[in-house]
Design a protein around this motif. Sequence first.
Motif, PDB file in Angstrom:
ATOM      1  N   UNK A   1       0.812  -1.232   0.000  1.00  0.00           N
ATOM      2  CA  UNK A   1       0.000   0.000   0.000  1.00  0.00           C
ATOM      3  C   UNK A   1       0.842   1.278   0.000  1.00  0.00           C
ATOM      4  N   UNK A   2       2.117   1.191   0.309  1.00  0.00           N
ATOM      5  CA  UNK A   2       2.964   2.385   0.440  1.00  0.00           C
ATOM      6  C   UNK A   2       4.324   2.163  -0.203  1.00  0.00           C
ATOM      7  N   UNK A   3       4.652   3.002  -1.161  1.00  0.00           N
ATOM      8  CA  UNK A   3       6.016   2.964  -1.717  1.00  0.00           C
ATOM      9  C   UNK A   3       6.424   4.408  -1.940  1.00  0.00           C
ATOM     10  N   UNK A   4       6.404   5.203  -0.877  1.00  0.00           N
ATOM     11  CA  UNK A   4       6.667   6.636  -1.008  1.00  0.00           C
ATOM     12  C   UNK A   4       8.143   6.919  -1.251  1.00  0.00           C
TER      13      UNK A   4
ATOM     14  N   UNK B   1       3.032  -3.375  -5.830  1.00  0.00           N
ATOM     15  CA  UNK B   1       2.350  -2.265  -6.518  1.00  0.00           C
ATOM     16  C   UNK B   1       3.271  -1.104  -6.837  1.00  0.00           C
ATOM     17  N   UNK B   2       4.558  -1.360  -6.839  1.00  0.00           N
ATOM     18  CA  UNK B   2       5.462  -0.291  -7.232  1.00  0.00           C
ATOM     19  C   UNK B   2       6.713  -0.217  -6.394  1.00  0.00           C
ATOM     20  N   UNK B   3       7.586   0.671  -6.827  1.00  0.00           N
ATOM     21  CA  UNK B   3       8.850   0.920  -6.142  1.00  0.00           C
ATOM     22  C   UNK B   3       9.230   2.368  -6.418  1.00  0.00           C
TER      23      UNK B   3
ATOM     24  N   UNK C   1       8.062  -9.922  -2.710  1.00  0.00           N
ATOM     25  CA  UNK C   1       6.700  -9.765  -3.219  1.00  0.00           C
ATOM     26  C   UNK C   1       5.716 -10.305  -2.181  1.00  0.00           C
ATOM     27  N   UNK C   2       4.466  -9.819  -2.247  1.00  0.00           N
ATOM     28  CA  UNK C   2       3.533 -10.240  -1.183  1.00  0.00           C
ATOM     29  C   UNK C   2       2.122 -10.588  -1.654  1.00  0.00           C
TER      30      UNK C   2
END
Length: 413
Positions: free
Chosen positions: A141-144, A190-192, A225-226
């Motif tokens: 949910x978070x890849x800030x 969902x991203x990096x 990965x999850x």
Amino acid sequence: MRKYLKYILMGLFALISLVSIPISCTITRANYKLEVERIDNLSKDFILAMDLSSLESLERAGVEYHDFKGHKRNPFYVLKSVGITHIRVRLWNDPFDSNGNSYGGGACDINNLISLSKRAKANKLKLILDFHYSDFWADPANQRLPKTWKGISLAEKAHRLYHYTSSTLAKLKSKGIIPDIVELGNEIDNGLLEETDIINISRLLKEGIRAVNNSNASIRTAVHYASTKDESKTRFFAKELKKNGVDYDIFSLSYYPNWHGSMANLEYVLKKVKEENKCQVMIMEAAYPYTLRDSDYTKNQIESKLPELEYEVSYQGQANFIRDLVDAVNKVGGIGIAYWEGLWIKAPGDDYLAMRDTWEQYGCGIATSKAAEYYGVANVSPQGSACDNQALFDWDGHPLPSLRVFKLLRRGN
Ligand code: CA
């Protein structure tokens, strides 16, 4: 005198009872008969890792750990004695607000990493380094982006990722520390670094791998990965990365049974990913509850016996989960497992207000109020642990009987 004798004896009895409560608890704990079925052909170098990223923030707050006899002990010694082989530590770029206050979550900066790594080395434990490439929690949910990386291009992100990875490994090397495994991002489903396109994610990962390989070719690189429950999504992601030239050594998964499906599904996914990508596979995070009770006024992720939980919620159930997880990973030729934050227990304090002050001061809970600045919101309420009931130590820092499971995997009892 005689008329007071009754009261003296009652008082004495009460005193003995009080004293004997902790003693009898200890005896019960020490005599707990954990049953572990031997795992056949468990690979000799199978990784049994413990994530203990929050440990030093808890120790600064006054938490003490003990051995099985009830003596205060360096927790690294206790972990080594039961057969833990690696520690896992997450790294955040800059987990502090503009006044230098911790966002919480263990204040996992480079100093924390170096300190934990040195203690691991002194106790002959290897290191799994978990780059979040963020200033605070990174997950599906978070890849800030780190706050000083805002507004930069993909090319600049790749450039900084390379140099940040290289300079971190150089700092560790200067202390005599070479990680066994380096994880490039945490749960990057969902991203990096705020990139969500798989081509862009691949480009960033390649820079990370290049930095690790240039630092020391013996370090293994891992993707984490999850979406473990969704076997087709997981297989697709692993394959796409290879197709895009991401030459990772290990494809690793999180496995929390409340979110990530059955153990049978997990075994299937690992087997497929390994076969299809000719890579190593492992479990990078996993945990299981031994109780449904909460210790610290912070809602736990598991509060009831959910149907997804395939094991008892007890010491034995927790141990059975670990044993079967190791067995499943080993069966498909996987290289190991890491248990998540097994030492993250309640902060000192008898009530909510006392604990809240401790979380705020030492950053030993999920978040402090200072994380509001990071999230760009008005308030964040300070919190302790949402998984204290999945730890492998009790509320007072005594090892649970289930911690012995690691030692019994190869021989059973
Ligand atoms: Ca809790």
